[in-house]
Motif scaffolding. Structure first.
Motif, short mmCIF file in Angstrom:
data_model
loop_
_atom_site.label_atom_id
_atom_site.label_comp_id
_atom_site.label_asym_id
_atom_site.label_seq_id
_atom_site.Cartn_x
_atom_site.Cartn_y
_atom_site.Cartn_z
N ILE A 47 -6.63 30.48 -3.75
CA ILE A 47 -5.53 30.49 -4.71
C ILE A 47 -4.71 29.22 -4.51
N GLY A 48 -3.97 28.85 -5.55
CA GLY A 48 -3.16 27.65 -5.48
C GLY A 48 -3.69 26.58 -6.39
N GLY A 49 -3.92 25.37 -5.82
CA GLY A 49 -4.35 24.25 -6.63
C GLY A 49 -3.18 23.61 -7.35
N VAL A 50 -3.44 22.50 -8.05
CA VAL A 50 -2.35 21.79 -8.71
C VAL A 50 -1.75 22.61 -9.84
N GLY A 51 -2.51 23.57 -10.37
CA GLY A 51 -1.99 24.42 -11.44
C GLY A 51 -0.97 25.43 -10.97
N HIS A 52 -0.99 25.70 -9.65
CA HIS A 52 -0.04 26.67 -9.08
C HIS A 52 0.52 26.09 -7.78
N PRO A 53 1.29 25.00 -7.88
CA PRO A 53 1.77 24.32 -6.66
C PRO A 53 2.76 25.13 -5.85
N LYS A 54 3.34 26.19 -6.43
CA LYS A 54 4.33 26.98 -5.70
C LYS A 54 3.70 28.06 -4.84
N ILE A 55 2.37 28.00 -4.67
CA ILE A 55 1.69 29.02 -3.90
C ILE A 55 2.20 29.07 -2.46
N HIS A 56 2.72 27.93 -1.98
CA HIS A 56 3.20 27.91 -0.59
C HIS A 56 4.44 28.77 -0.40
N ARG A 57 5.05 29.20 -1.50
CA ARG A 57 6.22 30.06 -1.38
C ARG A 57 5.84 31.51 -1.09
N LEU A 58 4.56 31.84 -1.29
CA LEU A 58 4.11 33.20 -0.99
C LEU A 58 3.94 33.36 0.51
N SER A 59 4.30 34.50 1.03
CA SER A 59 3.99 34.81 2.42
C SER A 59 2.49 35.10 2.52
N ALA A 79 0.82 -1.22 0.00
CA ALA A 79 0.00 0.00 0.00
C ALA A 79 0.85 1.27 0.00
N THR A 80 2.16 1.11 0.17
CA THR A 80 3.03 2.27 0.36
C THR A 80 3.09 3.16 -0.89
N PHE A 81 3.50 2.59 -2.02
CA PHE A 81 3.68 3.42 -3.20
C PHE A 81 2.36 3.97 -3.75
N PRO A 82 1.28 3.18 -3.80
CA PRO A 82 0.00 3.77 -4.24
C PRO A 82 -0.46 4.91 -3.34
N SER A 83 -0.17 4.83 -2.05
CA SER A 83 -0.55 5.91 -1.13
C SER A 83 0.26 7.16 -1.40
N PHE A 84 1.57 6.99 -1.63
CA PHE A 84 2.42 8.13 -1.95
C PHE A 84 2.01 8.77 -3.28
N ASP A 85 1.44 7.96 -4.19
CA ASP A 85 1.08 8.46 -5.52
C ASP A 85 -0.18 9.31 -5.52
N ILE A 86 -0.92 9.35 -4.40
CA ILE A 86 -2.11 10.20 -4.32
C ILE A 86 -1.66 11.62 -4.01
N GLU A 87 -1.81 12.48 -5.00
CA GLU A 87 -1.35 13.86 -4.89
C GLU A 87 -2.38 14.71 -4.13
N TYR A 88 -1.90 15.70 -3.41
CA TYR A 88 -2.77 16.66 -2.71
C TYR A 88 -2.49 18.06 -3.24
N ALA A 89 -3.56 18.82 -3.48
CA ALA A 89 -3.41 20.18 -3.99
C ALA A 89 -3.21 21.16 -2.84
N PRO A 90 -2.25 22.06 -2.98
CA PRO A 90 -2.10 23.13 -1.98
C PRO A 90 -3.10 24.25 -2.26
N VAL A 91 -3.71 24.78 -1.23
CA VAL A 91 -4.69 25.85 -1.38
C VAL A 91 -4.52 26.86 -0.25
N ALA A 92 -4.55 28.14 -0.60
CA ALA A 92 -4.60 29.20 0.40
C ALA A 92 -6.01 29.78 0.42
N VAL A 93 -6.61 29.84 1.62
CA VAL A 93 -7.96 30.38 1.80
C VAL A 93 -7.80 31.82 2.29
N VAL A 94 -8.22 32.78 1.48
CA VAL A 94 -7.99 34.20 1.77
C VAL A 94 -9.33 34.91 1.91
#
Length: 452
Positions: free
Chosen positions: A353-365, A285-300
């Motif tokens: 803002i964010g989502g899989v289309g903008h995964p670098k959103i976590h770099r914003l303060s 179950a290890t690799f299939p679990s790691f393969d499930i991607e999560y989208a980063p989202v900022a709630v503003v």
């Protein structure tokens, strides 16, 4: 150690809380472990200066199991429903265009061109069974309808639910009813009609609209936590992988030398966390679990005086197609949906803002996220001046992505876990990320635990 068999539930999000609640209510000896200092996971409500901020989901769809849970917890009288039929909008070519929900509105709507409208209207007469291989939402929409429908409606809809990419999202995993309808009849419309006839809707005591609570969505998670009481241990993180000693699961607690031995174990943690915990118990179950991607989202969220906003905010809010080259995913008009979200003569709006289309959103303060949204949403809603209050919450792993291959990944995980007696998994990566879907799956898991 008590001679009564112990069931440990790891993770106090909505799935884990619901599962632990159902088990304790049925008389099971339950212990819940939560790594953070409080319950609810991404569901958290904060009241400040007369504004009520939702730091995760802004509302939820009413389902019968959810209503039943509220009845049992004694919080049903605190439910509030959004105005039925509140208009939704798509921001297109510089304008907020209503999403059509009636045949007449559909035909008159400028949201879609006549070629797309014809492709939808004529779909009932066409037959195209789904391919054997898993396909993306985008592939399905382009083959059945048009690129325009994908760009202007389906894509924004996918962003609103999953913060995901329709080119990657699996139709059969993310929208199983559409897949089943086409599989049944070769037509989404004909298949949906047949499914409705085969499974007539049960009469609900309440309408399955959009809901929240008077004091926010955390009312539900806090009520579940209150029921569990001292059965929950907060700030308790499992160290390293879970071991097996005979019939017991051995959980080592980070920060001390304590071990907890459980007869049964339910993991209600994100898939990536499960991958670490299950490495020794269920390695397949290890690799299939790691393969499930999560989208980063900022709630503003922003609060304004009513006279600062030049746009009529009556309605649900709006979504933004990627073709508009605006990075904000969408905006919810909280104070138009539920009472008590803002003081008199003020409004509260929440953007994402964010989502899989903008995964670098976590770099914003947080300050950068706030300024970013203020510029984009302020221009759309014709807002003048500074907000009277603002609030931002970053979720680095907000929403699981039901991408192509998700169904097979889940089956591999299920098969591996099935080889470990006394082990179950639940969470928002199984039957859908919605609150109601999580509750239903958690209750199913609790039923399986009780009957094991």
């Amino acid at each position: 150690m008590s001679s009564t068999p112990l069931t440990v539930v790891v993770g106090a999000g909505i799935s884990g809380l619901t599962c632990a609640y159902a088990l304790k209510k049925s008389g099971e000896n339950v212990l819940m472990l939560e790594a953070t200092s409080g319950p609810g996971g991404v569901i958290e409500s904060v009241r400040e200066n007369g504004f009520l901020f939702e730091q995760g989901p802004q509302s939820f769809t009413g389902t019968e199991p959810l209503f039943q849970l509220c009845d049992e917890l004694g919080i049903a009288d605190q439910l509030v429903e959004a105005p039925h039929g509140a208009p939704r909008y798509v921001f297109l070519n510089g304008k907020l265009v209503p999403v059509p929900f009636s045949p007449g509105a559909f035909l008159a709507s400028p949201l879609l061109g006549w070629r797309t409208k014809f492709s939808i209207l004529s779909e009932v007469f066409r037959t195209s069974p789904p391919p054997d291989a898993d396909e993306s939402v985008a592939t399905f929409v382009r083959a059945k309808f048009t690129q325009e429908l994908l760009d202007r409606l389906v894509g924004p809809f996918v962003s609103g639910i999953y913060a995901g990419d329709p080119e990657e999202l699996s139709l059969r995993a993310a929208f199983p009813k559409l897949y089943e309808a086409e599989k049944l009849s070769g037509s989404v419309i004909r298949g949906s009609i047949r499914l409705a006839k085969n499974h007539p809707a049960t009469k609900h005591r309440r309408r399955s609209g959009l809901y929240s609570f008077q004091e926010g969505n955390a009312t539900l998670t806090h009520a579940l936590a209150d029921f569990l009481g001292d059965a929950i241990r907060y700030s308790t993180e499992i160290h390293d992988e879970i071991a097996r000693d005979g019939n017991y699961f051995v959980l080592r607690i980070a920060g001390d030398r304590q071990e907890i031995r459980a007869d049964k174990l339910v993991l209600a943690t994100p898939a990536g966390v499960n991958a670490d915990l299950l490495r020794g118990l269920a390695p397949a179950a290890t690799f299939p679990s790691f393969d499930i991607e999560y989208a980063p989202v900022a709630v503003v969220s922003h609060g304004y005086r009513t006279d600062q906003v030049g746009r009529d905010l009556r309605g649900f809010g709006f979504l933004i197609p990627r073709t508009e080259n605006i990075r904000t995913l969408g905006c919810v008009w909280n104070s138009s949906l539920f009472p008590g979200r803002a003081p008199v003569d003020h409004v509260l709006i929440t953007s994402f803002i964010g989502g899989v289309g903008h995964p670098k959103i976590h770099r914003l303060s947080q300050e950068e996220s706030i300024d970013f949204v203020r510029r984009e949403i302020g221009a759309i809603l014709r807002i003048s001046g500074d907000p009277v209050i603002e609030h931002v919450t970053d979720h680095l792993s907000a929403i699981p992505q039901y991408n192509v291959g998700h169904t097979q990944r889940l089956q591999t995980i299920k098969d591996s876990v099935a080889n470990v007696p006394g082990l179950w998994l639940t969470g928002n990566y199984w039957n859908g990320p919605a609150v109601g879907a999580c509750i239903e799956h958690a209750l199913q898991v609790a039923h399986a635990v009780r009957n094991s």
